[in-house]
Design a protein around this motif. Structure first.
Motif, mmCIF file in Angstrom:
data_model
loop_
_atom_site.group_PDB
_atom_site.id
_atom_site.type_symbol
_atom_site.label_atom_id
_atom_site.label_comp_id
_atom_site.label_asym_id
_atom_site.label_seq_id
_atom_site.Cartn_x
_atom_site.Cartn_y
_atom_site.Cartn_z
ATOM 1 N N PHE A 7 0.829 -1.212 0.000
ATOM 2 C CA PHE A 7 0.000 0.000 0.000
ATOM 3 C C PHE A 7 0.859 1.256 0.000
ATOM 4 N N LEU A 8 1.855 1.314 0.869
ATOM 5 C CA LEU A 8 2.704 2.504 0.943
ATOM 6 C C LEU A 8 3.528 2.687 -0.325
ATOM 7 N N GLY A 9 4.008 1.589 -0.892
ATOM 8 C CA GLY A 9 4.749 1.684 -2.147
ATOM 9 C C GLY A 9 3.880 2.202 -3.277
ATOM 10 N N SER A 10 2.653 1.710 -3.354
ATOM 11 C CA SER A 10 1.724 2.178 -4.384
ATOM 12 C C SER A 10 1.376 3.647 -4.188
ATOM 13 N N ALA A 11 1.130 4.031 -2.953
ATOM 14 C CA ALA A 11 0.793 5.430 -2.662
ATOM 15 C C ALA A 11 1.964 6.349 -3.006
ATOM 16 N N LEU A 12 3.174 5.928 -2.677
ATOM 17 C CA LEU A 12 4.359 6.726 -2.995
ATOM 18 C C LEU A 12 4.519 6.853 -4.505
ATOM 19 N N TRP A 13 4.336 5.753 -5.229
ATOM 20 C CA TRP A 13 4.451 5.779 -6.684
ATOM 21 C C TRP A 13 3.465 6.767 -7.288
ATOM 22 N N TRP A 14 2.195 6.721 -6.856
ATOM 23 C CA TRP A 14 1.197 7.613 -7.426
ATOM 24 C C TRP A 14 1.453 9.066 -7.064
ATOM 25 N N CYS A 15 1.956 9.314 -5.863
ATOM 26 C CA CYS A 15 2.298 10.690 -5.479
ATOM 27 C C CYS A 15 3.429 11.226 -6.342
ATOM 28 N N LEU A 16 4.471 10.433 -6.528
ATOM 29 C CA LEU A 16 5.589 10.864 -7.371
ATOM 30 C C LEU A 16 5.162 11.048 -8.822
ATOM 31 N N LEU A 17 4.345 10.147 -9.310
ATOM 32 C CA LEU A 17 3.857 10.254 -10.680
ATOM 33 C C LEU A 17 3.007 11.509 -10.859
ATOM 34 N N SER A 18 2.148 11.782 -9.913
ATOM 35 C CA SER A 18 1.291 12.976 -9.984
ATOM 36 C C SER A 18 2.106 14.257 -9.921
ATOM 37 N N MET A 19 3.097 14.286 -9.047
ATOM 38 C CA MET A 19 3.934 15.485 -8.941
ATOM 39 C C MET A 19 4.754 15.705 -10.210
ATOM 40 N N THR A 20 5.252 14.636 -10.808
ATOM 41 C CA THR A 20 6.031 14.757 -12.040
ATOM 42 C C THR A 20 5.162 15.265 -13.177
ATOM 43 N N ILE A 21 3.968 14.711 -13.301
ATOM 44 C CA ILE A 21 3.049 15.165 -14.351
ATOM 45 C C ILE A 21 2.672 16.629 -14.134
ATOM 46 N N ASN A 22 2.478 17.019 -12.887
ATOM 47 C CA ASN A 22 2.131 18.402 -12.580
ATOM 48 C C ASN A 22 3.247 19.360 -13.002
ATOM 49 N N LEU A 23 4.503 18.944 -12.876
ATOM 50 C CA LEU A 23 5.624 19.791 -13.285
ATOM 51 C C LEU A 23 5.652 20.008 -14.794
ATOM 52 N N PHE A 24 5.286 18.982 -15.557
ATOM 53 C CA PHE A 24 5.362 19.072 -17.011
ATOM 54 C C PHE A 24 4.051 19.467 -17.674
ATOM 55 N N ARG A 25 3.005 19.625 -16.903
ATOM 56 C CA ARG A 25 1.687 19.907 -17.472
ATOM 57 C C ARG A 25 1.668 21.207 -18.272
ATOM 58 N N ALA A 26 2.352 22.226 -17.808
ATOM 59 C CA ALA A 26 2.336 23.517 -18.497
ATOM 60 C C ALA A 26 3.083 23.446 -19.830
ATOM 61 N N ARG A 27 4.004 22.508 -19.968
ATOM 62 C CA ARG A 27 4.802 22.402 -21.190
ATOM 63 C C ARG A 27 4.142 21.542 -22.262
ATOM 64 N N ILE A 28 3.103 20.830 -21.898
ATOM 65 C CA ILE A 28 2.455 19.928 -22.855
ATOM 66 C C ILE A 28 1.301 20.661 -23.532
#
Length: 56
Positions: A7-28
């Protein structure tokens, strides 16, 4: 402990994935998103075809 770890590994993965996408969202741009969708769709289709071809 195993379930908690998964559970914690999955939650960490989704948090990191969401934060990464949020950083690149303005460039897409919409055009870039359209091409990304086409490439992703092609890859998924290829996996499906390979799976059907390999399965007995």
């Amino acid at each position: 402990m195993l379930v908690l770890g998964v559970f914690l590994g999955s939650a960490l993965w989704w948090c990191l994935l969401s934060m990464t996408i949020n950083l690149f969202r303005a460039r897409i741009t919409p055009t870039t998103m359209e091409w990304l969708n086409r490439v992703a769709g092609t890859v998924i289709l290829a996996f499906g075809v390979v799976t059907l071809a390999v399965s007995p």
